[in-house]
Design a protein around this motif. Structure first.
Motif, PDB file in Angstrom:
ATOM      1  N   LEU A  22     -14.685 115.192 -10.439  1.00  0.00           N
ATOM      2  CA  LEU A  22     -13.632 114.573 -11.237  1.00  0.00           C
ATOM      3  C   LEU A  22     -13.610 113.058 -11.074  1.00  0.00           C
ATOM      4  CD1 LEU A  22     -10.545 116.918 -10.843  1.00  0.00           C
ATOM      5  CD2 LEU A  22     -11.337 115.892 -12.977  1.00  0.00           C
ATOM      6  N   LEU A  23     -13.994 112.592  -9.891  1.00  0.00           N
ATOM      7  CA  LEU A  23     -13.971 111.142  -9.654  1.00  0.00           C
ATOM      8  C   LEU A  23     -14.882 110.419 -10.639  1.00  0.00           C
ATOM      9  CD1 LEU A  23     -13.963 110.882  -5.745  1.00  0.00           C
ATOM     10  CD2 LEU A  23     -12.038 110.666  -7.326  1.00  0.00           C
ATOM     11  N   GLY A  24     -15.962 111.075 -11.027  1.00  0.00           N
ATOM     12  CA  GLY A  24     -16.882 110.475 -11.981  1.00  0.00           C
ATOM     13  C   GLY A  24     -16.403 110.569 -13.423  1.00  0.00           C
ATOM     14  N   LEU A  25     -15.331 111.290 -13.648  1.00  0.00           N
ATOM     15  CA  LEU A  25     -14.826 111.480 -15.019  1.00  0.00           C
ATOM     16  C   LEU A  25     -13.626 110.598 -15.328  1.00  0.00           C
ATOM     17  CD1 LEU A  25     -14.969 115.396 -15.171  1.00  0.00           C
ATOM     18  CD2 LEU A  25     -16.672 113.775 -16.006  1.00  0.00           C
ATOM     19  N   LEU A  26     -13.220 109.792 -14.341  1.00  0.00           N
ATOM     20  CA  LEU A  26     -12.066 108.908 -14.570  1.00  0.00           C
ATOM     21  C   LEU A  26     -12.458 107.798 -15.539  1.00  0.00           C
ATOM     22  CD1 LEU A  26     -10.848 108.529 -10.864  1.00  0.00           C
ATOM     23  CD2 LEU A  26      -9.836 109.961 -12.645  1.00  0.00           C
TER      24      LEU A  26
END
Ligand code: NAD
Ligand code: ZN
Length: 369
Positions: A197-201
């Protein structure tokens, strides 16, 4: 008008499984979507004034049913709103087979869900969250309720909706500040169960709805919901695992309460809480320097939040100790680790004060983790 269903999840609950559908433009095909997903119609739409003007009136017209606009705001999340909803539903002739649609942020979904739980001893409701916070958090998990003058969410019921319908395009009109606050819950969720999810911010420096395609928002929302759904499936009534969702909330709730809910949006207080939990975890060697830096970067990228420099640490602590979620042995924190979280970690009050004072001096900045 185009509309597209991007994803669909099923969430188990004691009242039966319910679906979460996430897509673009779903509000323009409400009748069809609700009928397809749950084989029924909505008989009333409840919203707040802001969302009513933006989407509610159109939704009610499309469904051919009545519209109730609550004032909105945390003080309105209270008994009188519940009574008003029930009385309107009665006047509109809604019987036990009726279903109602809650369209709005977490205040609307919590209040309307609770009214649905008690009206005629319980009717079905559809949650259509329109804030990022309500999409990723409030509308999933079955908790509904209202506030008492003594505190938030002190009256409520576990009453899951029969359907959660997320139209990410409603985020287009959400103020950026609300969007950024909602993303703090996404950072929390990343830590609890989905590191990708961190890469989807959204990109640093442009944390706005237009900075990403709608489908990217759909993916972000779906993945957050999946983590929460997995946790509440195991622990609907919050006996154990569900406590992981309180990462960042020990300090977050206390900051909100200590400022009378007037300074921070919930997610902004959680952002501070995530930083504090990260630092406490680092001090205890639960978190490596690299992962700590990841956490700080993710939180800081959401942009500035209201400060805490002028707040009295003792007052914050007093609210923390009164929080209904405290563990029996002092303040039980959820702390981040390199591979998730650990629950119920005892943290001495002096250490909490020290971390608050650190951030009072350092401010909200990635260069002072
Ligand atoms: N039940 C749960 O599990 C759960 C979980 C988390 C939070 N909550 C509750 O959720 C509440 C907070 O929810 P929230 O942050 O969504 O606040 P909110 O419902 O007050 O919405 C924030 C603001 O945005 C406006 N708004 C909503 N959607 C909009 C849109 N698409 N465009 C423009 N404006 C829009 C609203 O009118 C409001 O002014 C709290 O009461 C909290 O206790 C419940
Ligand atoms: Zn929260």
């Amino acid at each position: 008008v185009y509309h597209a269903l991007v994803d669909r999840l099923s969430i188990p609950s004691a009242r039966g499984d319910y679906a979460v559908v996430v897509g673009r433009g779903l509000l323009s095909a409400l009748d069809e979507t609700i009928d397809r997903e749950v084989g029924r119609r909505a008989h009333s739409v409840a919203t707040d004034r802001t969302v009513g003007a933006l989407y509610g009136r159109r939704a009610a017209a499309g469904l051919g049913c009545g519209l109730i606009e609550l004032p909105g705001g945390e003080p309105d999340k209270a008994w009188p709103a519940v009574e008003r909803l029930c009385q309107r539903w009665l006047a509109d002739g809604l019987d036990r087979r009726a279903a109602v649609l809650a369209l709005g942020g977490g205040i609307v979904t919590d209040t309307v869900g609770f009214a649905a739980a008690v009206y005629l001893r319980g009717i079905d409701w559809v949650a259509a969250p329109t804030t990022l916070l309500a999409m990723v958090d409030a509308s999933v998990g079955g908790k509904t309720g209202v506030n008492l003058p003594e505190g938030k969410n002190l009256v409520g019921a576990f009453w899951p909706p029969c359907l959660v319908l997320v139209d990410v395009e409603t985020l287009q009109t959400l103020p950026d500040r609300e969007l950024r606050a909602g993303l703090a819950e996404a950072v929390k969720t990343a830590w609890i169960g989905d590191n990708e999810l961190l890469g989807l911010l959204p990109p640093a420096g442009d944390v706005t709805f237009p900075s990403m395609p709608a489908d990217a928002w759909c993916e972000l929302v779906v993945r957050c919901i999946r983590v929460k759904a997995d946790i509440v499936a195991d622990d609907e009534r919050e006996a154990g695992a569900r406590a992981a969702l309180n990462l960042g909330h020990t300090l977050g709730h206390a900051l909100e309460a200590a400022t009378g809910y007037g300074r921070f949006l919930h997610g902004e207080a959680v952002a501070w809480g995530l930083l504090a939990a990260g630092r406490l975890a680092r001090e205890r060697q639960l978190l490596s320097a690299g992962r700590h830096a990841d956490l700080v970067e993710a939180v800081a990228r959401l942009g500035p939040v209201p400060g805490i420099a002028d707040m009295d640490p003792d007052l914050i602590i007093r609210h923390m100790v009164h929080d209904k979620k405290k563990g029996a042995a002092g303040i039980g924190w959820v702390l981040p680790t390199d591979r998730g979280v650990v629950l119920d970690q005892h943290v001495d009050i002096t250490d909490v004060v020290a971390v608050i004072q650190h951030y009072q001096e350092a401010g909200f900045s990635p260069s002072h983790p």
